[in-house]
Design an enzyme around this catalytic site. Structure first.
Site, short mmCIF file in Angstrom:
data_model
loop_
_atom_site.label_atom_id
_atom_site.label_comp_id
_atom_site.label_asym_id
_atom_site.label_seq_id
_atom_site.Cartn_x
_atom_site.Cartn_y
_atom_site.Cartn_z
N SER A 37 -1.52 0.85 2.52
CA SER A 37 -1.35 -0.26 3.47
C SER A 37 0.10 -0.46 3.92
O SER A 37 0.33 -0.99 5.00
CB SER A 37 -1.87 -1.56 2.85
OG SER A 37 -1.33 -1.75 1.56
N ARG A 38 1.03 -0.06 3.07
CA ARG A 38 2.43 -0.38 3.39
C ARG A 38 3.35 0.76 2.94
O ARG A 38 2.92 1.67 2.25
CB ARG A 38 2.86 -1.65 2.65
CG ARG A 38 2.15 -2.88 3.14
CD ARG A 38 2.64 -4.13 2.46
NE ARG A 38 2.11 -4.30 1.11
CZ ARG A 38 2.85 -4.53 0.03
NH1 ARG A 38 4.15 -4.61 0.12
NH2 ARG A 38 2.28 -4.68 -1.14
N ALA A 71 6.26 4.87 -17.29
CA ALA A 71 5.05 5.19 -16.51
C ALA A 71 5.29 6.41 -15.62
O ALA A 71 4.46 7.34 -15.57
CB ALA A 71 4.65 3.99 -15.66
N ILE A 74 14.23 3.99 -1.27
CA ILE A 74 13.57 4.09 0.03
C ILE A 74 13.35 2.69 0.58
O ILE A 74 12.95 1.78 -0.17
CB ILE A 74 12.19 4.82 -0.11
CG1 ILE A 74 12.34 6.16 -0.86
CG2 ILE A 74 11.54 5.01 1.26
CD1 ILE A 74 13.21 7.20 -0.22
N TYR A 86 8.65 0.89 -16.14
CA TYR A 86 8.47 1.71 -14.93
C TYR A 86 8.91 3.16 -15.19
O TYR A 86 8.22 4.10 -14.81
CB TYR A 86 9.30 1.07 -13.82
CG TYR A 86 9.19 1.67 -12.44
CD1 TYR A 86 8.13 1.34 -11.60
CD2 TYR A 86 10.17 2.53 -11.95
CE1 TYR A 86 8.06 1.85 -10.31
CE2 TYR A 86 10.12 3.05 -10.67
CZ TYR A 86 9.06 2.70 -9.85
OH TYR A 86 8.99 3.23 -8.57
P1 NDP Z 1 5.37 -1.03 -1.50
O1 NDP Z 1 5.60 -2.16 -2.43
O2 NDP Z 1 5.99 -1.03 -0.15
O3 NDP Z 1 3.78 -0.80 -1.31
C1 NDP Z 1 2.97 -0.75 -2.45
C2 NDP Z 1 1.60 -0.26 -2.07
O4 NDP Z 1 0.83 -0.10 -3.27
C3 NDP Z 1 0.85 -1.24 -1.19
O5 NDP Z 1 0.05 -0.50 -0.30
C4 NDP Z 1 0.01 -2.01 -2.19
O6 NDP Z 1 -1.20 -2.56 -1.65
C5 NDP Z 1 -0.35 -0.89 -3.17
N1 NDP Z 1 -0.72 -1.40 -4.47
C6 NDP Z 1 0.05 -2.05 -5.38
N2 NDP Z 1 -0.68 -2.37 -6.48
C7 NDP Z 1 -1.93 -1.90 -6.26
C8 NDP Z 1 -3.14 -1.93 -6.99
N3 NDP Z 1 -3.21 -2.51 -8.19
N4 NDP Z 1 -4.24 -1.35 -6.45
C9 NDP Z 1 -4.19 -0.76 -5.23
N5 NDP Z 1 -3.06 -0.70 -4.48
C10 NDP Z 1 -1.96 -1.27 -4.99
O7 NDP Z 1 5.79 0.28 -2.33
P2 NDP Z 1 6.53 1.62 -1.87
O8 NDP Z 1 5.92 2.14 -0.63
O9 NDP Z 1 7.98 1.39 -1.92
O10 NDP Z 1 6.17 2.55 -3.11
C11 NDP Z 1 5.15 3.53 -3.09
C12 NDP Z 1 5.30 4.40 -4.32
O11 NDP Z 1 6.59 5.01 -4.33
C13 NDP Z 1 5.20 3.62 -5.64
O12 NDP Z 1 4.51 4.39 -6.60
C14 NDP Z 1 6.63 3.45 -6.06
O13 NDP Z 1 6.75 3.31 -7.45
C15 NDP Z 1 7.23 4.76 -5.55
N6 NDP Z 1 8.67 4.70 -5.36
C16 NDP Z 1 9.22 3.87 -4.41
C17 NDP Z 1 10.59 3.84 -4.25
C18 NDP Z 1 11.27 2.97 -3.24
O14 NDP Z 1 12.52 2.97 -3.21
N7 NDP Z 1 10.57 2.26 -2.37
C19 NDP Z 1 11.48 4.67 -5.07
C20 NDP Z 1 10.78 5.51 -6.01
C21 NDP Z 1 9.44 5.51 -6.13
P3 NDP Z 1 -1.23 -4.04 -0.97
O15 NDP Z 1 -0.56 -3.89 0.36
O16 NDP Z 1 -2.67 -4.39 -0.86
O17 NDP Z 1 -0.47 -4.94 -1.89
#
Ligand code: NDP
Length: 242
Positions: free
Chosen positions: A10-11, A156, A186, A153
């Site tokens: 979604s995001r 995990a 990011i 984190y």
């Molecule tokens: P965001 O917080 O922007 O988005 C998180 C996404 O995960 C949303 O789509 C959210 O859904 C979904 N989500 C969270 N919890 C659940 C759940 N229990 N069940 C289903 N969906 C869930 O995160 P990012 O895009 O930044 O991160 C994406 C991945 O990249 C993650 O694994 C993060 O750990 C990893 N990452 C990100 C970094 C960064 O700098 N941004 C750096 C390193 C790793 P909803 O919209 O419904 O809440």
């Protein structure tokens, strides 16, 4: 049409991956937790990119929700199978170890690590039978070097990295590849509380990355061009020391 499931589509990074896969002609199953407006927006982008998809809400930290959602989909799509899985959804609940609560530990482990186990094993059987599959796990710099305040984190993400390497060796002979992408900082909702200017000096490329820059690598890893790459952890972090 090839079918891909993107968790957390979604995001942020997940949305960018959905759009990338749509550009590569995948039908995209867009998982999310609660934010249905954002997920609908992703679906619009997927359609704009010339492909199609559907929303698949379920809580990845809950094995029953995963089981129900994936079984339902399978029931309604008996002739099809999901050949590409992007384990992307994740959360942060940062705290110093000394103050970390059980809740913060378990929520992060359930969402970021146990979800890998519960979702991947569900889809793996079809990939093995069909002798084709691509699994990409979005991990983190944190899982490689460990970051203070992120013991939960880091644990995990390091767990998923180990699982990536082990599973790649189990399923390689069936033409299923398993790789991890490790982003640095990011620009997404997850990092909106972090001031980019504090980090410019330590990131060799001098800025945070974009979700698209992560999605480009995920797209490559599921493409034919990456058919001989498995068990790898590839960083997308602007040269940050890992
Ligand atoms: P965001 O917080 O922007 O988005 C998180 C996404 O995960 C949303 O789509 C959210 O859904 C979904 N989500 C969270 N919890 C659940 C759940 N229990 N069940 C289903 N969906 C869930 O995160 P990012 O895009 O930044 O991160 C994406 C991945 O990249 C993650 O694994 C993060 O750990 C990893 N990452 C990100 C970094 C960064 O700098 N941004 C750096 C390193 C790793 P909803 O919209 O419904 O809440």
């Amino acid at each position: 049409m090839k079918i891909a499931l993107v968790t957390g589509g979604s995001r942020g990074i997940g949305r960018a991956v959905c759009i990338k896969l749509a550009e590569m002609d995948f039908y995209v199953l867009i998982n999310y937790h609660k934010n249905s407006d954002a997920a609908k927006k992703t679906l619009e982008y997927v359609k704009k990119a010339g492909s199609d998809g559907e929303l698949m809400p379920f809580d990845i930290s809950n094995p029953e929700h995963i089981e129900n959602a994936l079984n339902n989909w399978k029931e309604n799509n008996k002739e099809k199978y999901i050949s590409v899985l992007i384990n992307n959804a994740g959360i942060r609940k940062d705290n110093l170890m000394i103050w970390l609560t059980d809740r913060e530990w378990h929520d992060v482990i359930n969402t970021n690590l146990n979800s890998f186990y519960n979702i991947t094993r569900h889809l793996l059987q079809d990939m093995l039978v069909k002798k084709f599959g691509r699994i990409v796990n979005i991990v983190s710099l944190s899982g490689i070097k460990g970051l203070p305040g992120q013991v939960n984190y880091s644990a995990a993400k390091a767990g998923v990295i180990g699982a990536t390497k082990a599973l790649a060796q189990e399923v390689g002979k069936k033409n299923v590849t398993v790789n991890s992408v490790a982003p640095g900082y990011i620009k997404t909702d997850m990092t909106k509380d972090i001031d980019e200017s504090d980090y410019r000096k330590i990131i060799p490329l001098g800025r945070f990355g974009t979700p698209q820059e992560v999605a480009n690598l995920a797209g490559f890893l599921v493409s034919e061009d990456a058919s001989y790459i498995t068990g790898e952890v590839v960083s997308v972090n602007g040269g940050l020391y890992t």
